[in-house]
Enzyme design. Structure first.
Site, PDB file in Angstrom:
ATOM      1  N   ARG A  52      -6.329  10.293  -0.306  1.00 13.42           N
ATOM      2  CA  ARG A  52      -5.918  10.910  -1.782  1.00 13.42           C
ATOM      3  C   ARG A  52      -7.443  11.106  -2.621  1.00 13.42           C
ATOM      4  O   ARG A  52      -7.244  12.041  -3.373  1.00 13.42           O
ATOM      5  CB  ARG A  52      -4.886   9.883  -2.390  1.00 13.42           C
ATOM      6  CG  ARG A  52      -3.635  10.187  -1.940  1.00 13.42           C
ATOM      7  CD  ARG A  52      -2.332   9.084  -2.424  1.00 13.42           C
ATOM      8  NE  ARG A  52      -2.905   7.676  -1.986  1.00 13.42           N
ATOM      9  CZ  ARG A  52      -2.667   6.576  -2.319  1.00 13.42           C
ATOM     10  NH1 ARG A  52      -2.584   6.587  -3.784  1.00 13.42           N
ATOM     11  NH2 ARG A  52      -3.071   5.370  -1.831  1.00 13.42           N
ATOM     12  N   HIS A 109       0.847  -1.109  -0.070  1.00 12.09           N
ATOM     13  CA  HIS A 109       0.151   0.018   0.221  1.00 12.09           C
ATOM     14  C   HIS A 109       0.887   1.088   0.021  1.00 12.09           C
ATOM     15  O   HIS A 109       1.776   1.244   0.644  1.00 12.09           O
ATOM     16  CB  HIS A 109      -1.020   0.048   1.125  1.00 12.09           C
ATOM     17  CG  HIS A 109      -2.022   0.935   1.092  1.00 12.09           C
ATOM     18  ND1 HIS A 109      -1.802   2.332   1.293  1.00 12.09           N
ATOM     19  CD2 HIS A 109      -3.481   0.807   0.844  1.00 12.09           C
ATOM     20  CE1 HIS A 109      -2.995   2.808   1.019  1.00 12.09           C
ATOM     21  NE2 HIS A 109      -4.088   2.076   0.878  1.00 12.09           N
TER      22      HIS A 109
END
Lengths: 226, 535
Positions: free
Chosen positions: B338, B318
């Site tokens: 994000r 990740h």
């Protein structure tokens, strides 16, 4: 005491551990391989409920072992299991009426309003407020105020009226999610379309394509704007 | 424990460029640039991290050392000394207490099977509980299962098993409806329309969520339902070996009580493995976002019984694991940060990658920034990372958005006196997901008859890279499929032949024949962090 180290007492027994560790890592540092009392290690699962007291202080405090940093002269014990009652029910049979929480958990009425549950919540939830809402039958409020509950059960373990706040919370959330939040029509419609076989051909065609052709389609696909 | 002085100076640079960056969109990588980036910086491409497997169905393939170590290990059971008298007989044995196991158990019970569900830790102690970002469902008007299909294939490098991808995207809306009917608190607008967002690699906004407790909300709902239905489940009782019959069909498992240290033999008409992935074996020494129990037990048992693995050479890192403070290194910082507009920024306060590339590319770009270009920020304990500029979220969407959308994340940092609405987070890639696993078909069945697998233990669906929001979907879709197929099969299976551990004997012999002399024992069951620094 060595620099940067603190003394903690695991179930009454002293260990010297680095001062910046969480309780969980301090236990491992001390040589324990945890079986109970260790789950996600990230504050989401509620497996590592812990009670502790600092020497000289009469107050017992609560926290998650994976999220709480050790302190000098901390006496602690994990509470990996608590025999809280959980009522079973058929969600299809329930109604989003005010008395539904009370019917399953009539002991809500015993709430003393002492706020111990709120003070013991490692998620900083307004637990007593949602117990008040539960007494009033305000399912929406219980669902929203209890939403971040990780169901560690520390509230229930400390409650002098023996309520099971975390289990009342999930009951309210499920009733709210099923009966009070409006259903997504576009979701039901899509399910119908799929059941009619509407996308079958289109997907099957993609399944037949060679890697290269698929890659071309992928690289040229349009992307929805933010 | 707020940011130390030296880091505060670096944070000022991020704040200084924030205003101008708000109007900047960093260009996405071209397919060629992306491949080059992966070749140079993704841990999957490091030869010294791999070695050849010498025994079993994947003999000759190069896999990470840590995977080979658990595969090429001895059973906890000495077949010659073990009595295979069944302590219990059931129709369907479900091994695993996460999202896949609970979905499977619920469907199997609904279809009339007598189910026993067992799990290594508590029911619900699983990676499902930790998933924050959401679940992909193509249910909006501008979206379709076909568009979802193409995204999944592209994300996976076009090597995914097509029939599994089809099952995933076509079942997704049904699974969404199932959750809604169970009372899942989806994020919706006032009319009930799902609030959806982009995730890395999605071409439509199809990420559905329940604030940032998307997985926890699934797990606690399913767990509640398993309890409501009265399904028998036993905790702290992992499986350590599968049992076959004389025809090498799966017919139960040996379970091990972690507390009493006693074995229990369960004979079952069909078995569903939903034991999750391998985060806790720490491939290439990376910290992990994974649950304590993620030690790939099911993978080991199925492989020993003769099943084959797909894409175990690919590990998902990740892009955004916490790199500070020390107490939470490796902890997942959800992609939703994000998705809500936060950019990745180097030590000069500059963007260096489009924030929503697929995870493999995003992680590689961060490793390049830190190790290749030396533009990372180093913490007092020597960890290097880059900034994830979370204060942008409230700047873009209005004050209060971050706390409303990301309460878990806000709380995680607030515990260490870091206010992520005001200061950015330092991040570095962390081991997140086992992309590959045991090969299954669209019903969840493996090469071993009557053995079904759901979720991260399986391989093929995600190809070499899973997209955000497709793992919660995976466990529900294939949990339900396996539950259904295993129940239907159970009706045809009778208990006749004697139970066998010949596969274990034979595996031990193959190890010896290849000269693999080892003290290693698997499945690992629990990682041992006593006196270790690993996260």
């Amino acid at each position: 005491m060595a620099d940067g180290m603190v003394t903690i007492y695991l179930m009454g027994k002293a260990y010297s551990v680095p001062e910046n560790l969480t309780i969980m890592k301090a236990m491992e540092y001390s040589g324990f391989q945890l079986k109970r009392g260790c789950g996600c290690r990230g504050g989401f699962c509620g497996a590592c409920a812990t009670v502790y007291r600092i020497k000289g202080d009469y107050r017992v405090q609560e926290g998650l072992a994976c999220q709480t940093v050790v302190a000098e002269d901390m006496y602690l014990s994990m509470l990996p299991f608590y025999p809280a009652i959980k009522k079973t029910y058929d969600i299809e049979e329930l109604k989003a009426r005010g008395n539904v929480l009370m019917n399953l958990y009539p002991e809500i009425n015993r709430c003393l309003g002492c706020n111990t549950c709120t003070r013991s919540c490692p998620q900083d939830l307004e637990v007593m407020n949602y117990m008040n809402a539960a007494i009033r039958g305000d399912i929406t409020k219980v669902a929203n105020l209890s939403f971040d509950c990780i169901m560690c059960g520390l509230c229930a373990s400390r409650c002098p009226a023996e309520l099971v706040q975390h289990n009342i919370g999930i009951l309210a959330r499920r009733i709210y999610g099923k009966y009070i939040l409006p259903a997504a029509d576009h979701l039901a419609k899509r399910v119908e379309e799929i059941e009619k076989g509407e996308f079958e051909e289109e997907v099957n065609e993609l399944m037949e394509k060679e890697q290269e052709e698929l890659a071309k389609l992928y690289n040229e696909r349009d992307i929805e704007e933010e | 424990m707020s940011y130390p002085k030296e880091m505060q100076a670096a944070i000022k640079k991020v704040a200084a460029t924030r205003k101008s960056r708000m109007n900047e969109t960093y260009p996405m990588l071209s397919p060629e640039e992306k491949q080059e980036l992966l070749n140079n910086y993704h841990p999957d491409y490091r030869d010294d991290a791999f070695r050849q497997v010498q025994v079993g169905a994947n003999k000759g393939e190069s896999l990470p050392h840590e995977v080979v170590d658990i595969i090429e290990a001895r059973s906890r059971i000495e077949p010659a000394d073990f009595s295979l008298t069944a302590d219990k007989e059931v129709d369907v044995l479900v091994i695993g207490g996460g999202g896949g196991g609970c979905s499977a158990a619920l469907v199997a019970a609904e279809k009339g099977a007598e189910v026993l569900q067992v799990t290594k830790l508590r029911l619900g102690d699983a990676n499902t509980m930790m998933a924050q970002g959401g679940i992909q469902i193509a249910d909006k008007e501008n979206d379709s299962p076909a568009i979802h299909y193409l995204d999944v294939m592209g994300g996976g490098g076009f090597v995914n098993k097509p029939e599994l991808v089809k099952a995933l995207v076509m079942d997704a809306p049904k699974v969404g409806k199932w959750l809604e009917d169970l009372g899942y608190m989806f994020d919706k607008d006032e009319e009930g329309r799902m609030v959806t967002r982009h995730g890395g690699g999605t071409s439509r906004k199809r990420m559905h969520s329940a604030r940032d407790y998307s997985g926890a909300e699934i797990m606690r709902t399913l767990r509640d339902e398993v309890q409501n239905r009265g399904i028998e489940y036993i905790e702290f009782l992992p499986a350590v070996e599968l049992l076959l019959d004389e025809q090498e069909r799966c017919q139960g498992a040996i379970l091990y009580d972690l507390e009493t240290e006693e074995y229990m033999v369960v004979r079952a008409r069909t078995v569903i493995l939903a034991t999750g992935g391998f985060g806790r074996i720490h491939v290439s020494g990376f910290p992990t976002t994974n649950h304590y129990g993620a030690t790939a037990d099911g993978l080991v048992m199925a492989y020993r019984a003769g099943a084959n693995l797909l894409f175990m050479d690919s590990t998902q890192f990740h892009p955004t694991g916490a790199a500070f403070p020390e107490q939470i290194v490796g902890l997942l910082i959800t992609e939703k940060v994000r998705g809500l507009g936060a950019q990745l920024v180097n030590n000069k306060g500059e963007q260096f990658v489009y924030p929503l590339e697929t995870r493999d590319a995003e992680a590689s770009a961060i490793i390049r920034e830190c190790e290749g270009r030396n533009l990372g920020i180093t913490t007092p304990t020597g960890m290097t990372g880059v900034w994830l500029d979370s204060p942008m979220i409230d700047e873009i969407h209005g004050p209060g958005t971050l706390q409303k959308e990301l309460p878990a994340m806000y709380r995680q940092f607030d515990r260490f006196d870091i206010d992520i609405t005001k200061d950015p987070m330092l991040i570095f890639p962390t081991l997140h997901y086992q992309n590959g696993g045991v090969e299954i078909d669209q019903r969840g069945e493996t090469a071993i008859e009557n053995l079904f697998i759901a979720g991260e233990t399986s391989g093929g669906l995600h190809g070499k890279n899973r997209l955000m929001g497709n793992s919660l979907l995976d466990v529900l879709v294939f949990g339900r499929r396996a539950g259904k197929a295993a129940t239907e099969r159970a009706r045809e299976v009778s208990f006749g032949d004697s139970l066998s551990l010949k596969h274990v004997e034979s595996f031990h012999q193959q190890l010896a024949a290849k000269g693999v002399e080892t003290e290693r024992v698997s499945p690992m069951l629990l990682p041992d962090y006593s006196n270790s620094n690993i996260s």
